[in-house]
Each structure stands twice: as C-alpha cells, then as structure tokens.
Design an enzyme around this catalytic site. Structure first.
Site, short mmCIF file in Angstrom:
data_model
loop_
_atom_site.label_atom_id
_atom_site.label_comp_id
_atom_site.label_asym_id
_atom_site.label_seq_id
_atom_site.Cartn_x
_atom_site.Cartn_y
_atom_site.Cartn_z
N ALA A 104 0.80 -1.23 0.00
CA ALA A 104 0.00 0.00 0.00
C ALA A 104 0.84 1.28 0.00
O ALA A 104 0.32 2.35 -0.30
CB ALA A 104 -0.92 0.00 1.22
N GLY A 106 3.19 1.85 -2.03
CA GLY A 106 3.79 2.02 -3.35
C GLY A 106 2.99 2.90 -4.30
O GLY A 106 1.87 3.32 -4.01
N LYS A 240 0.78 -8.04 -12.76
CA LYS A 240 1.83 -8.52 -13.64
C LYS A 240 3.18 -8.01 -13.11
O LYS A 240 3.18 -7.04 -12.36
CB LYS A 240 1.59 -8.04 -15.07
CG LYS A 240 1.62 -6.52 -15.20
CD LYS A 240 1.50 -6.07 -16.63
CE LYS A 240 1.77 -4.58 -16.69
NZ LYS A 240 1.71 -4.00 -17.98
N HIS A 332 -0.23 -8.25 -23.00
CA HIS A 332 -1.44 -7.49 -23.31
C HIS A 332 -1.93 -7.75 -24.74
O HIS A 332 -3.04 -8.25 -24.93
CB HIS A 332 -1.13 -6.01 -23.08
CG HIS A 332 -2.16 -5.09 -23.60
ND1 HIS A 332 -3.49 -5.29 -23.38
CD2 HIS A 332 -2.07 -3.96 -24.35
CE1 HIS A 332 -4.18 -4.33 -23.97
NE2 HIS A 332 -3.34 -3.53 -24.58
N ARG A 438 -6.25 -2.34 -36.10
CA ARG A 438 -6.58 -1.97 -37.47
C ARG A 438 -6.78 -3.25 -38.28
O ARG A 438 -5.89 -4.10 -38.32
CB ARG A 438 -5.48 -1.12 -38.09
CG ARG A 438 -5.23 0.17 -37.32
CD ARG A 438 -4.15 0.99 -37.98
NE ARG A 438 -4.66 1.79 -39.06
CZ ARG A 438 -5.15 3.02 -38.92
NH1 ARG A 438 -5.20 3.59 -37.73
NH2 ARG A 438 -5.60 3.69 -39.96
N ARG A 467 -10.33 1.98 -31.95
CA ARG A 467 -9.28 2.79 -31.31
C ARG A 467 -9.61 3.07 -29.84
O ARG A 467 -10.73 3.46 -29.52
CB ARG A 467 -9.17 4.10 -32.08
CG ARG A 467 -7.94 4.91 -31.72
CD ARG A 467 -7.80 6.09 -32.64
NE ARG A 467 -8.87 7.04 -32.43
CZ ARG A 467 -9.26 7.95 -33.32
NH1 ARG A 467 -8.68 8.03 -34.50
NH2 ARG A 467 -10.23 8.78 -33.05
P1 NDP Z 1 6.76 -0.19 -5.80
O1 NDP Z 1 8.19 -0.35 -6.11
O2 NDP Z 1 6.29 1.17 -5.44
O3 NDP Z 1 6.45 -1.28 -4.71
C1 NDP Z 1 5.27 -1.32 -3.94
C2 NDP Z 1 5.64 -1.55 -2.49
O4 NDP Z 1 6.26 -2.82 -2.37
C3 NDP Z 1 6.63 -0.55 -1.96
O5 NDP Z 1 6.00 0.60 -1.51
C4 NDP Z 1 7.33 -1.32 -0.89
O6 NDP Z 1 6.56 -1.22 0.30
C5 NDP Z 1 7.28 -2.75 -1.37
N1 NDP Z 1 8.56 -3.11 -1.95
C6 NDP Z 1 9.23 -2.50 -2.94
N2 NDP Z 1 10.38 -3.14 -3.20
C7 NDP Z 1 10.43 -4.17 -2.37
C8 NDP Z 1 11.37 -5.21 -2.17
N3 NDP Z 1 12.47 -5.31 -2.88
N4 NDP Z 1 11.09 -6.13 -1.22
C9 NDP Z 1 9.98 -6.06 -0.52
N5 NDP Z 1 9.05 -5.07 -0.66
C10 NDP Z 1 9.28 -4.17 -1.57
O7 NDP Z 1 5.96 -0.76 -7.04
P2 NDP Z 1 4.64 -0.24 -7.71
O8 NDP Z 1 3.68 0.19 -6.67
O9 NDP Z 1 4.94 0.70 -8.78
O10 NDP Z 1 4.13 -1.58 -8.44
C11 NDP Z 1 3.82 -2.74 -7.71
C12 NDP Z 1 3.75 -3.93 -8.66
O11 NDP Z 1 2.79 -3.70 -9.65
C13 NDP Z 1 5.05 -4.19 -9.40
O12 NDP Z 1 5.21 -5.57 -9.52
C14 NDP Z 1 4.84 -3.59 -10.77
O13 NDP Z 1 5.55 -4.26 -11.78
C15 NDP Z 1 3.35 -3.79 -10.95
N6 NDP Z 1 2.73 -2.77 -11.77
C16 NDP Z 1 2.85 -1.44 -11.46
C17 NDP Z 1 2.22 -0.49 -12.23
C18 NDP Z 1 2.29 0.97 -11.87
O14 NDP Z 1 1.55 1.75 -12.49
N7 NDP Z 1 3.11 1.39 -10.94
C19 NDP Z 1 1.41 -0.86 -13.41
C20 NDP Z 1 1.32 -2.27 -13.61
C21 NDP Z 1 1.97 -3.17 -12.82
P3 NDP Z 1 7.21 -1.32 1.75
O15 NDP Z 1 8.66 -1.03 1.65
O16 NDP Z 1 6.47 -0.32 2.56
O17 NDP Z 1 6.93 -2.72 2.14
#
Ligand code: NDP
Length: 581
Positions: A104, A106, A240, A332, A438, A467
């Site tokens: 949460a 992230g 994903k 996708h 297309r 589209r």
């Molecule tokens: P983040 O890097 O922001 O990670 C989300 C949370 O996971 C962090 O806030 C952290 O929380 C925890 N985290 C990050 N790195 C680690 C680690 N190495 N070990 C353990 N916990 C970790 O990623 P996103 O929020 O951008 O994305 C989350 C997932 O969704 C990813 O797998 C990404 O590929 C996928 N995704 C993201 C999209 C986007 O728009 N951002 C779109 C589609 C898919 P804490 O440290 O508080 O535990």
C-alpha cells in the site's frame, strides 16, 4: 405473448400473430420455442420453431428500434443505475467485503488502486459493509495512509456535488497495518483486526498484491494460512509480471496454487479492463455485418498497435528487467489478439470465453528472430529541447539491451486464420500515444472502380479501426463517390466517436477489474492455461534475443520507431501507412 413482424421483413404486408406453445431448453444455452402462428384474422394457422425464445420476426422489430435510435445522433447516457455489488450467496447487509491492498505504500496502490476503489464507492458499487486495509512494511498510521491516498482521489466530472463528504466517508473506511510480507504472525494480527471490522458477518476478502513479484508467494502463503475468510470467499489479485518466461511463469503458478485454487487467483493486466476489450465482443457478436467477414477469406491483415509518447522517465527499474516484449506484447496485445480471433464462445461466461481464447493462443506459431524487429530509443534534441535516451534513465543500466520497441508478426495455424499476418507493434517514446486495432480487408475482386484509383489497389481496401486512444472510436474506411459529375471515388470514414455519442466519462480500467474480482467475474482476468500458451509463443524468441545479445535498433525519442519495422511489414505485404503514425 403476441408479436408482429416488422414492416421491413419480407412478409410484413400480411400481419402475423404468434404465441408460444412450449419451450425446450437444449444444452449450450439454446432454447427452442414452438410458436403457434396465424396469418391475418381468419388466415391459415401454422407452427414455427424458433431458437432463443423470440418469436419469428421479433428480432427484426428489435433491430428496427435500435436502428431508428442510432440514426438520431443524440448522445447516450452511460450512467446506468445498477444496484451495488451483489453478493449472491447472502443478503447484502449480512456479508462484508474486506479489501487488503498489499504494498500500500507504493506507487501503484496510491495512484491507481485507492483512487479506483474510491470511484467505486462514489458510484455506490461497493457493498454496505466494506473495509479497506493497506498493508506494507513501511511504518504508517491510519492517518498517514489516508493523507497519502487522499491527494489522488477524484470525483466523477459530472457528479461533483458531494465530493468532499464522500471522500471523508471513504477515508474513514481505510486503515493501515504494517507488516512483513513473509510473516504469518503479522498476517495473524491483520486477521484479528479484519475480524473486528467484519463484526461477525460473513466475510469476503480480496487481496490486491501491489508489490514486486518476488513477494507474491510469501504473501499468498501468509494470507491463506493466517488471514483468509473462514465463512466466505478469499480471492487474490496478482499484478503482472507473471514470470519472465514459460518456466518461471509455470513455477509461479505452481507456487501460488499450493495455497490458492485457480478460481481464487485473478491475474490482472489493467489494459484488459479497458472499454475496448468488452466492446470487441459486442462489436463482433452483436452485429451481423462483421462476424461473416471475420476470417482469412476477407481479412488481409490485422495490426495491434500500442504506442506511448513518453519514455520510462526515471521509472525504468521494473521495465528494464522485462522489456516491451514481455510488458506489452506477451502480456497485453496477445490477449487482445486472442479475443479478436477466437471463435464464437458458447456464452459470455468467463470460462466459455477463456476456452475459446486459449484455443487461439495454442494455435499461434511460436515466434523466432526473423518475425520481429526490436528497438530502443536514443536521445535527441530539437531546437532548445533535448530528449533523453533510454539508457540515460538512472534506474536503467548504461549498457542495457532491453527493447523499448518491438514489432512482431504472428500467424494462427487454424482454418479461420491460416496465412493472415497479425502484426503487433508496441513502443515507448514514439511520435504519438496510440492504442488501436486496425483490420485491413482484402481487395474487392474484379473491382469495377480500379481505374479510379490508378494502380494502387491498397487505397481501395476497406479498413476497420477500433481505437482506444487518442479518442475512443470505431470507424470503417469505405469508398464513396465524390458528389457531382464524374466517377471519382473518395476514401471516407463511417465514424463512431465515443466522446460525441457517449459524453460521460467512462470508468478507469482498474475500477472495472476490481469490481469484477469482487463479483467473481473472471472474464477479463488471465487463466493459467492462457498464460502458459501466451508464454509458449514468446519464450523461444526471448531466449534467442537474450542469448545472442541482439542489439536493438536505435530510434530517436519522439520518432515513428525503428526503420526495420517497414521491412518487416513489407515482407508481409502490409503497408507502413497502416500503422497510423
Ligand atoms: P513499488 O516499487 O512502489 O512497490 C510497492 C511496495 O512494495 C513498496 O512501496 C514497498 O513497500 C514494497 N517493496 C518494494 N520493493 C520491495 C522489495 N524489494 N522487497 C519487498 N518489498 C518491496 O511498485 P509499484 O507500486 O509501482 O508496483 C507494484 C507492482 O505492480 C510491481 O510488480 C509492478 O511491476 C506492478 N505494476 C505497477 C504499475 C504501476 O503503475 N506502478 C502498473 C502495472 C503493474 P514497503 O517497503 O512499505 O513494504
């Protein structure tokens, strides 16, 4: 029940009236009804059998109504009023829904998941008793979480009246629990707090895994063992990427299946929640004019295009590990292709659709190097502005060979599509932001108008464009005579522009998918055998690219992409202009 034939039907001059005698339900959701009919008041009586309940002629009546309606170019209201999320297994007030957003702290959670949940709340799509929990390792209070998510909450444009009040109500339902992803003890604590909120009601729990993929299995293990529902359902939405290749994807599925059944796993690709996906089905299966043309007999090639006008812009960390081929083509576009090319499913049920999709996926010939062009954007400057190269992104390694552009031609080895190239094109930092399908139709045989187009027959073929962006639209390119003396033809569009016809703002893809997951609707989520089949198409190629360290062709930031794509297209007789750049 008595119905009359529509005025445009062949027998409309004589009035019929029909009433149903009996109805037999056949397998495959078809029902046959026997109709007792009479021509005129004293005319002959006769019996007719018709499938799908409507009496003979009823369909034409319906169609006429729709047709008349669509000719009046009035905008259509899209805010249909539906009851809040229905929980079929119990009365609404007796059950509760707990949504746990794992990761949460992230970007994904903050920018997409919480805003989508708020939008559902604002639209009254969540059940009465719902609670949202953020879960991550970071130390935060409930208020910290609320502050961090509140910045991104917005109300629908056309219903702003009680926005602040609704936000307050929503935020009061949001809580935070800090814990490790692999700690069963921490999940047990979470379970305890969830139970307090659920207050003895039947509990349904939805986990959204918004963490890096290496946390998925631990989280699912802990959630299943320590914090799953004992009297309702528990589901998990997995973001994903689902592996890097066929083996790792199978490994991930095997590990997740130790703790959750396939029915409880919802693999999400948010692009699948876009309007286009649903509409592709409606377009194909509710319009008589398209389906008969949907085969190699009439379609020359299909292009699936997904281009972005931005690069990774400092967010290349995950992308660099996966590249555009995995991120967009495998994940996708191939599902879009499967929906496009599948045969008519038995019904719109998730399993029926996914069964048809998987047949298509398994019929696709695995890709090899000569089927693709890979590229990577390089820096460039224009006037005073300068644009970075992919490898200038500080989160990306300087010698990265990760493709930011890929074009691939795929072939489906089945009777319907044999020999038809499906060309996928996806890239970052391109000239335009575009997502569309297309469909190029074949030439008109013995075209009487050939002379009017000179020798360039390509200009004379029909093209259907579906589209998503910019500006959602469906349009069909047709040939039309220019009004006036002479016989000159003009290629023009029959154009359905969504913003004119349906002016209300549509839901975000995450909203649709979250709601579907909570309802148990799996149609837009990826089943493990679909995933397997999709990886089987790409894995040999991905391995070859990596083993041979294939250098991607460089293209300037903001350009139409690598030149190589034109050669690839030419090899399959696809005109470059068709890419729509
Ligand atoms: P983040 O890097 O922001 O990670 C989300 C949370 O996971 C962090 O806030 C952290 O929380 C925890 N985290 C990050 N790195 C680690 C680690 N190495 N070990 C353990 N916990 C970790 O990623 P996103 O929020 O951008 O994305 C989350 C997932 O969704 C990813 O797998 C990404 O590929 C996928 N995704 C993201 C999209 C986007 O728009 N951002 C779109 C589609 C898919 P804490 O440290 O508080 O535990």
């Amino acid at each position: 029940m008595a119905l009359r034939l529509g005025p445009c039907s062949p027998s409309s001059s004589a009035a019929f009236s029909c009433s149903s005698l009996d109805q037999e339900t056949l397998p495959a959701r078809t029902s046959v009804t026997t109709w007792s009919c009479q021509r005129g008041k004293n005319g002959a009586k006769f019996e007719l059998k018709a499938s799908n309940v409507h009496p003979p002629g009823a369909v034409s009546l319906q169609n006429e109504a729709i047709w008349t309606h669509s000719l009046t170019a009035n905008p259509v209201k899209t805010q249909e009023k539906e009851s809040p999320l229905a929980f079929t297994e119990s009365r609404k007030e007796e059950s509760s829904l707990s949504i746990v957003v794992v990761g949460a702290s992230g970007d994904l959670a903050r920018n997409k998941i919480f805003p989508a949940l708020f939008a559902l709340f604002y639209e009254d799509r969540l059940p009465e008793n719902f609670t949202i929990f953020g879960y991550a390792r970071s130390t935060m209070t409930h208020d910290d979480l609320r502050k961090s998510i509140s910045k991104n909450l917005t109300c629908r444009i056309d219903r702003r009246e009680n926005c602040n009040e609704k936000m307050d109500q929503f935020l009061r339902r949001c809580f935070y629990h800090s814990g490790q992803y692999s700690s069963e003890e921490h999940f047990l604590e979470l379970d305890k707090i969830l139970k307090e909120k659920e207050a003895g009601r039947r509990s349904n729990r939805l986990y959204y895994l918004a963490t890096p993929p290496n946390m998925f299995v631990d989280t699912v293990r802990c959630a299943r063992r320590r914090a799953s529902s004992l009297n309702g359902w528990t589901r998990v939405i997995v973001e994903k990427p689902f592996g890097r290749d066929l083996e790792s994807s199978r490994g991930l599925t095997r590990s997740l299946r130790q703790y959750m059944s396939e029915d409880e796993i919802f693999r999400i690709d948010h692009h699948l929640g876009e309007e286009l996906f649903e509409n592709l089905l409606a377009l194909r299966f509710s319009n008589l004019v398209f389906e008969p043309l949907w085969s190699r007999n009439y379609i020359r090639n299909v292009q699936l295009i997904f281009s972005e006008d931005l690069g990774t812009e400092g967010q290349g960390r995950y992308f660099d590990d996966y590249g555009i081929m995995r991120d967009i083509l495998q994940n996708h576009l191939i599902h879009l292709l499967a929906l496009f090319a599948m045969e008519t499913p038995v019904s719109l049920d998730a399993e029926d659709i996914r069964n048809e999709k998987v047949k298509v996926l398994r019929s696709i010939k695995p890709l090899c190097l000569q089927d693709v062009v890979v590229g990577q954007y390089k820096g460039c400057s224009e006037g005073n502005a300068s644009y970075p190269a992919y490898t200038d992104d500080p989160t990306v390694s300087k010698d990265s060979l990760t493709p930011t552009f890929a074009a691939a031609t795929l072939f489906i080895n089945n009777a319907q599509w044999d020999g038809v190239p499906f060309m996928m094109i996806a890239g970052k930092a391109l000239q335009s932001k575009r997502a569309e399908i297309r469909v190029q139709f074949r030439h008109v045989p013995g075209n009487l108008y050939n002379r009017n187009f000179g020798t360039d027959l390509d200009k004379a073929t029909n093209e259907l464009v579906i589209r998503v962006q910019p500006d959602e639209a469906i349009y069909l390119k047709i040939n039309n005579k220019v009004p006036g003396l002479g016989k000159r033809l003009d290629c023009s569009d029959l154009n359905l522009l969504f913003k004119t016809r349906y002016p209300s703002e549509g839901p975000d893809a995450y909203e649709r998918l979250l709601l579907d997951a909570a309802k148990g609707e799996r149609r837009l989520f990826i089943r493990s055998d679909e995933l397997d089949a999709a990886w089987a198409v790409f894995t040999p190629l991905l391995k070859e690219l990596e083993q041979k360290k294939v250098q991607p062709e460089l293209y300037p930031y903001g350009s139409p992409g690598p030149v190589g794509v034109h050669y690839l297209a030419a090899r399959h007789n696809i005109r470059c202009v068709d890419f729509g750049y």
